[in-house]
Write an enzyme that holds these catalytic residues in place. Structure first.
Site, short mmCIF file in Angstrom:
data_model
loop_
_atom_site.label_atom_id
_atom_site.label_comp_id
_atom_site.label_asym_id
_atom_site.label_seq_id
_atom_site.Cartn_x
_atom_site.Cartn_y
_atom_site.Cartn_z
N ASN A 195 -11.86 -3.96 11.17
CA ASN A 195 -12.44 -3.63 12.36
C ASN A 195 -11.79 -2.48 13.11
O ASN A 195 -10.98 -1.89 12.03
CB ASN A 195 -12.15 -4.68 13.41
CG ASN A 195 -10.75 -5.21 13.62
OD1 ASN A 195 -9.77 -4.06 13.65
ND2 ASN A 195 -10.37 -6.35 13.43
N MET A 196 -12.27 -1.75 14.25
CA MET A 196 -11.89 -0.55 14.68
C MET A 196 -10.23 -0.59 14.94
O MET A 196 -9.63 0.59 14.53
CB MET A 196 -12.72 -0.18 15.89
CG MET A 196 -12.43 1.36 16.46
SD MET A 196 -13.54 2.05 15.05
CE MET A 196 -13.15 3.79 15.59
N LEU A 197 -9.89 -1.37 15.34
CA LEU A 197 -8.29 -1.60 15.51
C LEU A 197 -7.62 -1.47 14.27
O LEU A 197 -6.62 -0.52 13.94
CB LEU A 197 -7.79 -2.72 16.11
CG LEU A 197 -6.31 -3.01 16.48
CD1 LEU A 197 -5.69 -1.85 17.15
CD2 LEU A 197 -5.99 -4.34 17.02
N GLU A 198 -8.01 -2.10 13.01
CA GLU A 198 -7.25 -2.27 11.73
C GLU A 198 -7.81 -0.81 11.31
O GLU A 198 -6.79 -0.40 10.71
CB GLU A 198 -7.89 -2.94 10.88
CG GLU A 198 -7.41 -4.65 11.43
CD GLU A 198 -8.66 -5.61 10.53
OE1 GLU A 198 -8.13 -6.81 10.68
OE2 GLU A 198 -9.53 -5.40 10.25
N ASP A 264 -15.67 -13.05 9.62
CA ASP A 264 -15.81 -14.00 8.49
C ASP A 264 -17.33 -14.17 8.36
O ASP A 264 -17.82 -14.12 7.24
CB ASP A 264 -15.33 -15.34 8.82
CG ASP A 264 -13.97 -15.54 9.09
OD1 ASP A 264 -13.21 -14.58 8.46
OD2 ASP A 264 -13.37 -16.58 9.59
#
Length: 476
Positions: A195-198, A264
């Site tokens: 995701n964008m944060l990761e 998921d």
């Protein structure tokens, strides 16, 4: 891009990762505890759902795919509950049971649609030998077409490099839902879905889309990935591939109630689609559509092929196409408010032929909007017997939705559409063949509401049964 729905019955995916059990206790709350300033919940509903890698497997099985799940559990009641639930959903479980660890369990207390508290029962698996989980993976690799490694940093993927290498040896693509900033441990994977944060944890703050693309391509080169699918919340998703133009997919979510398990769903639909032979860009478009559906549900959720078909055909936005029962009732009300005459018919429509098309064109000419109610697979099997339907529900609906004469396509699971028709109450109910008006399911309800019922003739020489017999006999 508007993808087409694959036949997920042909998909086979091995899922390896951190499995967990999500428990939900829910009920009303109307007072504060005298013991502490906290609400008192009168528990009236208890639900158990597979989470983490188990949710990925459940999503694949819900689509009709073959899901083989490998993970770590304890020797305890939650492990038994998780296994029982998954096997009832046709997920093949091959767990490594470790008595010194508890099965990861997350208990959420809910009231009025809100989560009040979450209780975690876990002790992350650590120092677990590679052999038990790698051997299970090796045994499964010969029978699958894709691998998902679902990482929640709970210990199941401690030996993730060995897992990637095992899959690459037999040319099976590896899709990873990553955790943390160490992408080195995933070196050589086919695709990651951060995701964008990761993503920003690894590459730093992203200024704009050009910056995202540039930094993503650097990651692909540095860690020998084939692709990255960056999920960007309200900005949709971006697919980055080596030496190819980026593909930006806008979000399809209409309402967001809960993002639990959305990642998921993305990786499960992506892997299942690729395992049927879909190209990566089309598989990502399907995953994007799926994510838009599940974030509108509460808790870890699966979606059906019918829901996915609705999403990719745009019925939610356009008001037409493949549609659910509640949406149909709302759409019919709007049509009536516009002064439109609504016509409804039903059938199996297993192998669509010229007789069907002629019949549907005739039905459409009798009003302004045409609804086609379609028997689900189970309903067709009960009516037609073993070997039917030839085409599954989602494919039959997709073909019907593509006809210019048809405005709405809706499934029903009963033997007859009587209940559905009594809810919709069209202005005109039509049926093909030699039925007597009084024998047509739903006809009495339509007439009682002031509507009409008509019988239309089918075109001679056209029948699904005839086509099947001709194919069996080898006639062209």
């Amino acid at each position: 891009m508007k993808p087409t729905l694959p036949n997920y019955d042909q998909s086979s995916v091995l899922i390896v990762g951190d499995v967990m059990l999500d428990r939900y206790w829910g009920g009303p709350t109307s007072r504060i505890s005298p013991e502490a300033p906290v609400p008192v919940v009168k528990v009236e509903k208890i639900e158990e759902r597979p989470g983490g890698a188990a949710n990925v497997a459940m999503n694949i099985a819900a689509l009709g795919g073959d899901a083989h799940l490998v993970g770590l559990v304890g020797e305890d009641e939650p492990a038994q509950a998780l296994t029982t639930t998954l096997e009832s959903l046709k997920v093949h479980c091959d767990f490594v049971a470790l008595p010194e660890f508890p099965t990861i369990t997350k208990l959420r207390v809910m009231s009025r649609g809100q989560q009040l508290i979450r209780l975690d029962f876990e002790d992350s698996f650590h120092d677990v030998a590679a052999e038990p989980i790698i051997s299970r993976m090796q045994q499964a690799l010969s029978s699958v077409k894709a691998v998902v490694l679902s990482d929640y940093a709970k210990g199941a993927l401690e030996h993730v490099q060995l897992m990637i290498q095992e899959a690459r040896k037999v040319n099976v693509p590896v899709f990873i839902d990553p955790k943390g900033a160490d992408f080195e441990r995933y070196r050589g994977a086919t695709l990651l879905t951060p995701n964008m944060l990761e993503f920003e944890t690894v590459v730093g703050k992203v200024k704009d889309e050009d910056d995202l693309v540039a930094k993503g391509q650097q990651i692909i080169e540095e860690f020998d990935f084939e692709a990255l699918l960056v999920t960007r919340s309200e900005h949709g998703m971006t697919l980055l591939r080596r030496n190819m133009e980026p593909l930006h997919l806008p979000t399809q979510a209409r309402e967001v109630f809960d993002v639990t398990g959305a990642g998921d769903t993305v990786i499960s639909v992506l892997a299942a689609s690729v395992s049927t032979g879909k190209p990566l860009d089309e598989a990502c478009a399907l995953a994007n559509a799926a994510a838009g559906v599940v974030v509108g549900k509460l808790g870890t959720s699966t979606l059906s092929t019918i829901e996915l078909a609705e999403a990719i055909h745009g019925s939610q936005d356009s008001g037409f196409g493949i549609i659910g029962e509640e949406q149909l009732i709302s759409a019919v009300k709007q049509a009536r408010a516009r002064g439109e005459k609504v016509v409804m018919t039903n059938g199996c429509f297993d192998i669509l032929h010229a007789g069907h098309v002629s019949y549907l064109n005739h039905a459409a000419e009798l009003g302004d909007r045409l609804i086609v109610a379609v028997n689900t697979n189970e309903s067709v099997q009960r009516l037609k017997g073993p070997g039917r339907p030839i085409n599954p529900t989602d494919r039959r609906m997709a073909v019907l939705a593509g006809l210019g004469a048809v405005d709405w396509v809706v499934p029903f699971s009963e033997d007859t559409p009587q209940r559905l028709i009594s809810q919709v109450l069209p202005s005109l109910l039509v049926k093909g063949g030699d039925y007597a008006i009084e024998d047509i399911a739903g006809g009495a309800e339509v007439i009682a509401a002031g509507g009409e019922v008509k019988v239309l003739n089918f075109e001679d020489g056209c029948s699904t049964t005839g086509i099947i017999e001709a194919i069996k006999g080898g006639r062209g």
